[in-house]
Design an enzyme around this catalytic site. Structure first.
Site, mmCIF file in Angstrom:
data_model
loop_
_atom_site.group_PDB
_atom_site.id
_atom_site.type_symbol
_atom_site.label_atom_id
_atom_site.label_comp_id
_atom_site.label_asym_id
_atom_site.label_seq_id
_atom_site.Cartn_x
_atom_site.Cartn_y
_atom_site.Cartn_z
ATOM 1 N N ASN A 32 20.670 -16.302 15.210
ATOM 2 C CA ASN A 32 21.860 -15.552 13.820
ATOM 3 C C ASN A 32 21.188 -14.389 12.866
ATOM 4 O O ASN A 32 22.325 -13.649 12.388
ATOM 5 C CB ASN A 32 22.616 -17.023 12.833
ATOM 6 C CG ASN A 32 22.677 -17.912 13.322
ATOM 7 O OD1 ASN A 32 23.507 -17.713 14.135
ATOM 8 N ND2 ASN A 32 22.662 -19.246 12.212
ATOM 9 N N ARG A 131 38.052 -22.260 12.046
ATOM 10 C CA ARG A 131 37.864 -21.074 11.562
ATOM 11 C C ARG A 131 38.403 -20.058 12.199
ATOM 12 O O ARG A 131 38.617 -18.963 13.150
ATOM 13 C CB ARG A 131 36.310 -20.639 12.538
ATOM 14 C CG ARG A 131 35.747 -22.287 13.022
ATOM 15 C CD ARG A 131 34.307 -22.883 12.635
ATOM 16 N NE ARG A 131 33.266 -21.294 12.626
ATOM 17 C CZ ARG A 131 32.112 -21.845 13.348
ATOM 18 N NH1 ARG A 131 31.850 -22.628 14.032
ATOM 19 N NH2 ARG A 131 31.451 -20.231 13.119
ATOM 20 N N ASP A 320 24.067 -25.702 8.128
ATOM 21 C CA ASP A 320 23.411 -26.549 9.266
ATOM 22 C C ASP A 320 22.546 -27.697 9.324
ATOM 23 O O ASP A 320 21.896 -27.909 10.168
ATOM 24 C CB ASP A 320 23.049 -24.826 9.523
ATOM 25 C CG ASP A 320 23.869 -23.942 9.664
ATOM 26 O OD1 ASP A 320 24.939 -23.700 11.174
ATOM 27 O OD2 ASP A 320 24.438 -23.389 8.923
ATOM 28 N N ARG A 413 22.459 -24.051 22.632
ATOM 29 C CA ARG A 413 23.064 -22.573 21.890
ATOM 30 C C ARG A 413 21.918 -21.869 21.222
ATOM 31 O O ARG A 413 21.682 -21.204 20.970
ATOM 32 C CB ARG A 413 24.391 -22.822 21.872
ATOM 33 C CG ARG A 413 25.204 -22.408 23.292
ATOM 34 C CD ARG A 413 26.783 -22.617 21.819
ATOM 35 N NE ARG A 413 26.957 -21.485 21.497
ATOM 36 C CZ ARG A 413 27.553 -21.158 20.604
ATOM 37 N NH1 ARG A 413 28.725 -22.107 20.814
ATOM 38 N NH2 ARG A 413 27.546 -20.135 19.800
HETATM 39 N N1 EPU Z 1 36.267 -18.459 5.995
HETATM 40 C C1 EPU Z 1 37.445 -18.278 6.045
HETATM 41 N N2 EPU Z 1 37.500 -17.207 6.632
HETATM 42 C C2 EPU Z 1 37.139 -16.251 7.517
HETATM 43 C C3 EPU Z 1 36.216 -16.402 7.756
HETATM 44 C C4 EPU Z 1 34.940 -17.834 7.195
HETATM 45 O O1 EPU Z 1 38.126 -18.661 5.657
HETATM 46 O O2 EPU Z 1 37.883 -15.135 8.353
HETATM 47 C C5 EPU Z 1 34.971 -19.458 5.799
HETATM 48 C C6 EPU Z 1 34.809 -20.373 7.651
HETATM 49 O O3 EPU Z 1 35.748 -21.205 7.834
HETATM 50 C C7 EPU Z 1 33.747 -21.403 6.388
HETATM 51 C C8 EPU Z 1 33.557 -20.582 5.066
HETATM 52 O O4 EPU Z 1 34.263 -18.976 5.334
HETATM 53 O O5 EPU Z 1 34.384 -22.203 5.505
HETATM 54 C C9 EPU Z 1 31.957 -19.475 6.153
HETATM 55 O O6 EPU Z 1 31.892 -19.132 7.154
HETATM 56 P P1 EPU Z 1 31.154 -18.139 7.598
HETATM 57 O O7 EPU Z 1 32.062 -17.342 7.600
HETATM 58 O O8 EPU Z 1 29.537 -17.850 6.511
HETATM 59 O O9 EPU Z 1 30.518 -19.227 8.946
HETATM 60 P P2 EPU Z 1 29.694 -17.861 10.435
HETATM 61 O O10 EPU Z 1 29.760 -16.994 9.635
HETATM 62 O O11 EPU Z 1 30.679 -18.269 11.106
HETATM 63 C C10 EPU Z 1 27.125 -18.077 9.897
HETATM 64 C C11 EPU Z 1 26.514 -18.943 10.772
HETATM 65 C C12 EPU Z 1 26.993 -20.559 11.372
HETATM 66 C C13 EPU Z 1 26.762 -20.791 10.065
HETATM 67 C C14 EPU Z 1 27.361 -20.564 8.811
HETATM 68 C C15 EPU Z 1 27.378 -21.088 7.481
HETATM 69 C C16 EPU Z 1 25.972 -16.939 12.165
HETATM 70 C C17 EPU Z 1 26.206 -16.306 13.634
HETATM 71 N N3 EPU Z 1 26.635 -18.158 12.360
HETATM 72 O O12 EPU Z 1 28.901 -18.613 10.782
HETATM 73 O O13 EPU Z 1 25.706 -21.025 12.200
HETATM 74 O O14 EPU Z 1 26.682 -22.400 10.186
HETATM 75 O O15 EPU Z 1 27.306 -18.813 8.903
HETATM 76 O O16 EPU Z 1 26.385 -20.663 6.963
HETATM 77 O O17 EPU Z 1 25.108 -16.648 11.826
HETATM 78 C C18 EPU Z 1 24.677 -22.040 14.232
HETATM 79 O O18 EPU Z 1 24.107 -21.426 14.136
HETATM 80 O O19 EPU Z 1 25.060 -23.248 14.146
HETATM 81 C C19 EPU Z 1 26.334 -21.948 12.998
HETATM 82 C C20 EPU Z 1 27.362 -22.431 13.501
#
Ligand code: EPU
Length: 434
Positions: A32, A131, A320, A413
């Site tokens: 990440n 998501r 995670d 992954r």
């Molecule tokens: N959310 C919204 N609207 C948006 C974007 C996000 O409501 O436009 C919500 C999501 O639904 C969730 C919350 O915000 O409830 C937080 O999600 P976040 O956007 O932080 O997650 P992400 O950026 O998609 C990253 C990591 C994930 C990790 C999450 C939480 C990366 C590439 N991915 O995802 O990692 O679970 O933050 O810490 O950095 C993994 O490595 O296996 C993985 C899934």
């Protein structure tokens, strides 16, 4: 470039609660952290080298996105890649890659900021709940973009080919949205202020990298960031060194606590995992924490005490590591309450643990109670996402008898050659190719 089979399975011989694994296991660079830094290449007038890159399935998705944008990614040696952006031209993010990797949305910020136009499909990814991308769309509108949505794609345009600096408050501190708007702000006209941002170490590492190459971003490690927009960045001969994967470190720590007599986790940064280390120590796990290593010592077999988890953005308990820690709690004495606050799909695996013999009551899609300890038994499992895939590997090793885990694609992954690394510390785990 890397060949992974969607249908591979792991066959794992359970240890029946014996703690026999031992030796050293090395932590790789953080997936990440690699993704946003590779996406940041769009902001550069030259290319750059990136080191300590894990050899994982997501690199294939990045390669597909790069090909679409006419960016070249060349492997120079083990874990080392050169990203060459001299021929960059396209404004469209590859559809297939986006469907399989949600994080592809990170490219939207730098591409829109550089070209003033962007086409991208709704991203897919792991099955950990809905998501949404509302934070991205709202943010881009604030920065002056207009958005059209048809044929399952988003079409974004800016006036005069430039995003404008804006004041953006995130309703939820999203990791990828924070990274996307940091990068958008770097090439926008004027100042961008981002409030209620996520503060994960991977974000701090991205900011440091961008600032080293000419960006002006203030507020690292705090909930408010100020970005002074400017021209394209230049790496010259600077190299990005990927920070250790804190989620891999935490996964190995939990595995060690349950299955090892003594295990040394090397090349990690324990400062990024304080909440997990404190929870395990309080529970009775004997840990020696160094600057870049953690030793788990279980020579005097102990009973662990139950504790509660509430997932939270960094530095709180990482969502995670919720599923691996739930496996841990099935082996601890007493009752634990687990509250998953970030993703509503991240407790879907509970029914599998119950089928293995765990005593878990599910209250709703966010909350469960675990009563331990219970001896769990091996069975057929299917990895639903990266982290739960690894939680199932831990459960299979704790269990009595054999387990089969299908959908190993998800584990690949995030965790490089995991069967080889676990075999090296004494686990009986084999990959079966279909
Ligand atoms: N959310 C919204 N609207 C948006 C974007 C996000 O409501 O436009 C919500 C999501 O639904 C969730 C919350 O915000 O409830 C937080 O999600 P976040 O956007 O932080 O997650 P992400 O950026 O998609 C990253 C990591 C994930 C990790 C999450 C939480 C990366 C590439 N991915 O995802 O990692 O679970 O933050 O810490 O950095 C993994 O490595 O296996 C993985 C899934």
């Amino acid at each position: 470039m890397i060949s992974f089979n969607m249908k591979d399975k792991f066959i794992i011989e359970g240890l029946g609660n014996k703690r026999t694994l031992s030796g050293k296991i090395r932590v790789n660079g953080a997936k990440n952290a690699v993704l946003p830094v590779m996406a940041s290449s769009v902001l550069f007038k030259d290319g750059f080298r990136i080191k300590n890159v894990p050899f994982i399935e997501d690199l294939n998705r990045l390669d597909e996105i790069f090909k679409g944008l006419k960016i070249e990614m060349n492997k120079e040696s083990e874990g080392e890649y050169f990203i060459d952006t001299k021929k960059i031209e396209s404004k469209e993010i590859d559809e297939e890659a986006s469907k399989r990797m949600r994080a592809s949305i990170i490219f939207s910020g730098p591409v829109l900021a550089r070209f003033g136009e962007l086409v991208f499909p709704h991203p897919g990814g792991c099955v950990i709940g809905a998501r949404p991308i509302d934070l991205f769309l709202e943010g881009f509108e604030k920065m002056g973009a207009t958005i059209d949505h048809h044929d399952e794609k988003y079409f974004l345009k800016t006036e005069n080919g430039k995003l404008k600096g804006a004041n953006i408050f995130f309703k939820i501190p999203s990791v990828t949205a924070t990274e996307t708007f940091i990068m958008a702000g770097v090439l926008a006209e004027g100042k961008t202020i981002l409030k209620n941002v996520a503060m994960e170490p991977e974000i701090g590492s991205l900011i440091e990298w961008l600032n080293t190459c000419g960006a002006k971003i203030k507020g690292i490690g705090t909930p408010t960031l100020e970005i002074e927009g400017g021209g394209l960045l230049e790496a010259k001969d600077k190299v990005y060194e990927t920070i250790p994967d804190r989620l891999e470190t935490g996964s190995f720590l939990i595995l060690g606590a349950l299955c090892a007599s003594d295990l040394e986790i090397t090349h990690c940064n324990p400062n990024h995992l304080e909440i997990v280390i404190e929870a395990l120590k309080d529970s009775g796990v004997d840990l020696e924490v160094g600057k870049d290593y953690i030793k788990v010592n279980n020579k005097n077999l102990k009973n662990y005490k139950a504790f509660n988890i509430k997932t939270h953005e960094y530095p709180g308990f990482p969502t995670d590591l919720q599923s691996p820690m739930t496996v841990f709690l099935t082996q601890a004495q007493g009752e634990s309450f687990i509250f998953e606050t970030i993703f509503e799909g991240r407790l879907n695996y509970i029914s599998d643990l119950v089928k293995m013999g765990a005593n878990i009551k599910m209250w709703d899609s966010h909350r469960v109670t675990v009563k331990g300890p219970t001896q769990i038994k091996g069975r057929e499992l299917e990895g639903p996402d990266i982290r739960t895939g690894f939680a199932f590997v831990i459960a299979a090793l704790v269990a009595e008898k054999e387990s089969t885990i299908s959908n190993v694609y998800y584990i690949d992954r995030g965790y490089e050659k995991i069967e080889k690394r676990l075999s090296n510390i004494g686990a009986e785990i084999k990959r079966k190719k279909e």
